[in-house]
Design a protein around this motif. Structure first.
Motif, PDB file in Angstrom:
ATOM      1  N   ALA A 217      -8.856  30.056  -4.562  1.00  2.27           N
ATOM      2  CA  ALA A 217      -9.693  30.058  -3.362  1.00  2.27           C
ATOM      3  C   ALA A 217     -10.531  31.325  -3.256  1.00  2.27           C
ATOM      4  O   ALA A 217     -11.627  31.310  -2.674  1.00  2.27           O
ATOM      5  CB  ALA A 217      -8.808  29.915  -2.119  1.00  2.27           C
ATOM      6  N   LEU A 218     -10.037  32.421  -3.824  1.00  6.28           N
ATOM      7  CA  LEU A 218     -10.747  33.699  -3.738  1.00  6.28           C
ATOM      8  C   LEU A 218     -11.615  33.988  -4.954  1.00  6.28           C
ATOM      9  O   LEU A 218     -12.391  34.941  -4.948  1.00  6.28           O
ATOM     10  CB  LEU A 218      -9.738  34.840  -3.569  1.00  6.28           C
ATOM     11  N   ALA A 219     -11.473  33.168  -6.009  1.00  8.76           N
ATOM     12  CA  ALA A 219     -12.221  33.421  -7.240  1.00  8.76           C
ATOM     13  C   ALA A 219     -13.712  33.163  -7.026  1.00  8.76           C
ATOM     14  O   ALA A 219     -14.109  32.286  -6.248  1.00  8.76           O
ATOM     15  CB  ALA A 219     -11.692  32.533  -8.365  1.00  8.76           C
ATOM     16  N   VAL A 220     -14.511  33.929  -7.744  1.00 14.48           N
ATOM     17  CA  VAL A 220     -15.965  33.750  -7.720  1.00 14.48           C
ATOM     18  C   VAL A 220     -16.363  32.966  -8.968  1.00 14.48           C
ATOM     19  O   VAL A 220     -16.121  33.423 -10.087  1.00 14.48           O
ATOM     20  CB  VAL A 220     -16.689  35.106  -7.701  1.00 14.48           C
ATOM     21  N   PRO A 221     -16.942  31.753  -8.817  1.00 18.05           N
ATOM     22  CA  PRO A 221     -17.309  30.956  -9.986  1.00 18.05           C
ATOM     23  C   PRO A 221     -18.245  31.727 -10.917  1.00 18.05           C
ATOM     24  O   PRO A 221     -19.191  32.368 -10.473  1.00 18.05           O
ATOM     25  CB  PRO A 221     -18.016  29.735  -9.372  1.00 18.05           C
ATOM     26  N   GLY A 222     -17.914  31.674 -12.218  1.00 20.66           N
ATOM     27  CA  GLY A 222     -18.760  32.322 -13.205  1.00 20.66           C
ATOM     28  C   GLY A 222     -18.501  33.801 -13.385  1.00 20.66           C
ATOM     29  O   GLY A 222     -19.116  34.437 -14.248  1.00 20.66           O
ATOM     30  N   ALA A 236       2.729  36.703  -2.249  1.00 23.32           N
ATOM     31  CA  ALA A 236       1.831  36.582  -3.389  1.00 23.32           C
ATOM     32  C   ALA A 236       1.155  37.931  -3.610  1.00 23.32           C
ATOM     33  O   ALA A 236       0.818  38.626  -2.655  1.00 23.32           O
ATOM     34  CB  ALA A 236       0.780  35.508  -3.120  1.00 23.32           C
ATOM     35  N   VAL A 237       0.964  38.286  -4.869  1.00 22.64           N
ATOM     36  CA  VAL A 237       0.273  39.529  -5.221  1.00 22.64           C
ATOM     37  C   VAL A 237      -0.883  39.164  -6.148  1.00 22.64           C
ATOM     38  O   VAL A 237      -0.666  38.565  -7.203  1.00 22.64           O
ATOM     39  CB  VAL A 237       1.209  40.532  -5.913  1.00 22.64           C
ATOM     40  N   LEU A 238      -2.099  39.511  -5.733  1.00 27.77           N
ATOM     41  CA  LEU A 238      -3.291  39.138  -6.481  1.00 27.77           C
ATOM     42  C   LEU A 238      -4.082  40.380  -6.874  1.00 27.77           C
ATOM     43  O   LEU A 238      -4.264  41.288  -6.061  1.00 27.77           O
ATOM     44  CB  LEU A 238      -4.200  38.226  -5.645  1.00 27.77           C
ATOM     45  N   LEU A 239      -4.525  40.417  -8.118  1.00 25.29           N
ATOM     46  CA  LEU A 239      -5.442  41.447  -8.593  1.00 25.29           C
ATOM     47  C   LEU A 239      -6.819  40.815  -8.689  1.00 25.29           C
ATOM     48  O   LEU A 239      -7.032  39.890  -9.486  1.00 25.29           O
ATOM     49  CB  LEU A 239      -4.998  41.987  -9.951  1.00 25.29           C
ATOM     50  N   LEU A 240      -7.753  41.294  -7.873  1.00 26.16           N
ATOM     51  CA  LEU A 240      -9.063  40.662  -7.711  1.00 26.16           C
ATOM     52  C   LEU A 240     -10.179  41.689  -7.864  1.00 26.16           C
ATOM     53  O   LEU A 240      -9.939  42.902  -7.739  1.00 26.16           O
ATOM     54  CB  LEU A 240      -9.170  40.042  -6.310  1.00 26.16           C
ATOM     55  N   PRO A 241     -11.415  41.230  -8.108  1.00 25.14           N
ATOM     56  CA  PRO A 241     -12.546  42.154  -8.024  1.00 25.14           C
ATOM     57  C   PRO A 241     -12.628  42.771  -6.637  1.00 25.14           C
ATOM     58  O   PRO A 241     -12.269  42.130  -5.634  1.00 25.14           O
ATOM     59  CB  PRO A 241     -13.756  41.256  -8.313  1.00 25.14           C
ATOM     60  N   GLY A 242     -13.084  44.003  -6.556  1.00 22.24           N
ATOM     61  CA  GLY A 242     -13.114  44.708  -5.284  1.00 22.24           C
ATOM     62  C   GLY A 242     -13.848  43.965  -4.189  1.00 22.24           C
ATOM     63  O   GLY A 242     -13.462  44.015  -3.013  1.00 22.24           O
ATOM     64  N   ALA A 243     -14.911  43.231  -4.555  1.00 18.90           N
ATOM     65  CA  ALA A 243     -15.723  42.529  -3.559  1.00 18.90           C
ATOM     66  C   ALA A 243     -14.949  41.414  -2.870  1.00 18.90           C
ATOM     67  O   ALA A 243     -15.327  40.969  -1.780  1.00 18.90           O
ATOM     68  CB  ALA A 243     -16.973  41.962  -4.215  1.00 18.90           C
ATOM     69  N   ALA A 244     -13.850  40.959  -3.475  1.00 13.39           N
ATOM     70  CA  ALA A 244     -13.087  39.852  -2.879  1.00 13.39           C
ATOM     71  C   ALA A 244     -12.415  40.252  -1.577  1.00 13.39           C
ATOM     72  O   ALA A 244     -12.051  39.384  -0.780  1.00 13.39           O
ATOM     73  CB  ALA A 244     -12.042  39.355  -3.876  1.00 13.39           C
TER      74      ALA A 244
END
Length: 392
Positions: A217-222, A236-244
């Motif tokens: 749900a938080l992923a950015v397509p592409g 849940a523990v998520l490692l995401l791009p900072g902009a997320a």
């Protein structure tokens, strides 16, 4: 071999195994001479000591008995190599650590040389060369096989990588980069570490599917930068791009979840970021959570400060909360904030500053826009109050 050399070697073996300084000398030498091990945090050193103690006892036994590594020894070395492949420690560094340990072992035996004969020294050299050659082959093979398995199962490999980052098992940024390169991934930098949980009294263990669903749900397509998810108990523990981080509040709100997003730590401090976020969720009062909003670095640091275990200096915490308000050009906004907090209302604060009430309310809106903290919200007003109080 006569019984006398055996007795001399056995006496040396017993003395060295019983002396904790020998293992300490091995660990110290490895820590000082192998850069990857020099960067290990304190949580990893007990494992290094345990392996050193086991290796010391086994090698001394082989020396005394003129024996060879047994299948159980080889299985253990293969297991160690597989673990090092999983946590990203290069196999070359691991093998160098064993060579350094063998040098210390030789030096410690040399100290006791008056009790030994030349044949004992030749037996020691033969045993060490044979053992190092055998374990090098076994560990290199096991390391490569584990590395291939991890690369083939990309999702599992990323989850294991995140688990190791959270646990602080990566020895250095270089080791992390090498492991990422082997997996063919680019970790987000800057990143957002999001720790999230459902709102409710019950806290069953989080299902991995729920964590990966949140990740999707938080992923950015592409986006070529990889994201990953794992679970820690009910969270849940998520490692995401900072902009997320900007979208995390809305996504969690739609699921009736709450969370804490840390964006201000470097990749070698993911363990610190996780501890901050987890502690913040443990200690934040209910009114700190609002639909559509997650706790941030500033909230986490304020909570750590209130809990008596600050993770940053007071001036840094103040800067995290106040942001641009610390600039000299925003002094009028700091004055408005101080008057509002002290007076308790916009009208009273306006009278203190000899302003029209609408002017004071405009300044409060500017404070909200610049800091993402609404002074009218009880929790956010508290964080602003603490920050302006501890500000130098």
């Amino acid at each position: 071999m006569t019984s006398q050399p055996v007795a001399a070697r056995e006496h040396v073996r017993q003395e060295m195994v019983a002396d904790p300084r020998v293992v300490a000398a091995i660990v110290s030498a490895v820590h000082e001479q192998v850069p990857v091990y020099a960067a290990l945090d304190d949580s990893r050193l007990p494992e290094v000591r345990a392996i050193a103690a086991w290796g010391l006892e086994r090698l001394l036994h082989l020396w005394v008995t003129d024996g060879a590594l047994e299948p159980s020894d080889l299985r253990r070395f293969r297991g160690i190599a597989a673990a090092r492949a999983a946590d990203g420690r290069p196999v070359q560094a691991v093998l160098r650590a064993y060579r350094v340990a063998a040098t210390v072992l030789t030096d410690e035996i040399a100290v006791r040389a008056p009790r030994l004969a030349a044949a004992d020294a030749f037996a020691l050299a033969r045993m060490l060369l044979t053992a190092l050659d055998t374990l090098s082959e076994e560990m290199t093979t096991a390391y490569a096989a584990t590395d291939e398995d991890l690369a083939a199962d990309r999702d599992r490999a990323l989850r294991l990588l995140l688990d190791d980052l959270i646990a602080g098992r990566h020895a250095s940024v270089g080791a992390l980069s090498d492991r990422s390169a082997r997996l063919g991934v680019q970790l987000p930098d800057p990143y957002c570490l999001l720790v999230a949980e459902p709102v409710g009294a019950e806290r069953p263990d989080m299902a991995l599917d729920a964590a990966t669903g949140l990740l999707e749900a938080l992923a950015v397509p592409g986006d070529e930068v990889v994201s990953s998810a794992t679970v820690r108990g009910s969270r849940a523990v998520l490692l995401l791009p900072g902009a997320a981080a900007a979208r995390a509040g809305a996504v969690l709100g739609a699921r009736s979840w709450r969370g804490c997003a840390i964006t201000g730590e470097s990749l070698d401090r993911v363990a610190v970021a996780h501890r901050l976020a987890a502690d913040a969720l443990d200690t934040a009062p209910a009114h700190a959570h609002r639909p559509g909003r997650v706790l941030t670095d500033a909230d986490a640091h304020v909570l750590a400060l209130l809990g008596g275990h600050p993770a940053a200096a007071p001036d840094q915490v103040a800067r995290l909360v106040l942001g641009p308000l610390t600039d000299p050009g925003q002094r009028h906004l700091m004055e408005a904030l101080t008057a509002y907090i002290d007076a308790g209302s916009a009208s009273a604060a306006a009278r203190v500053l000899h302003l029209h009430a609408q002017s004071l309310r405009y300044r409060l809106r500017r404070i909200h826009a610049l800091t993402s903290r609404d002074p009218r919200d009880p929790w956010q007003r508290l964080t602003l109050d603490i920050a302006r109080t501890i500000r130098p």
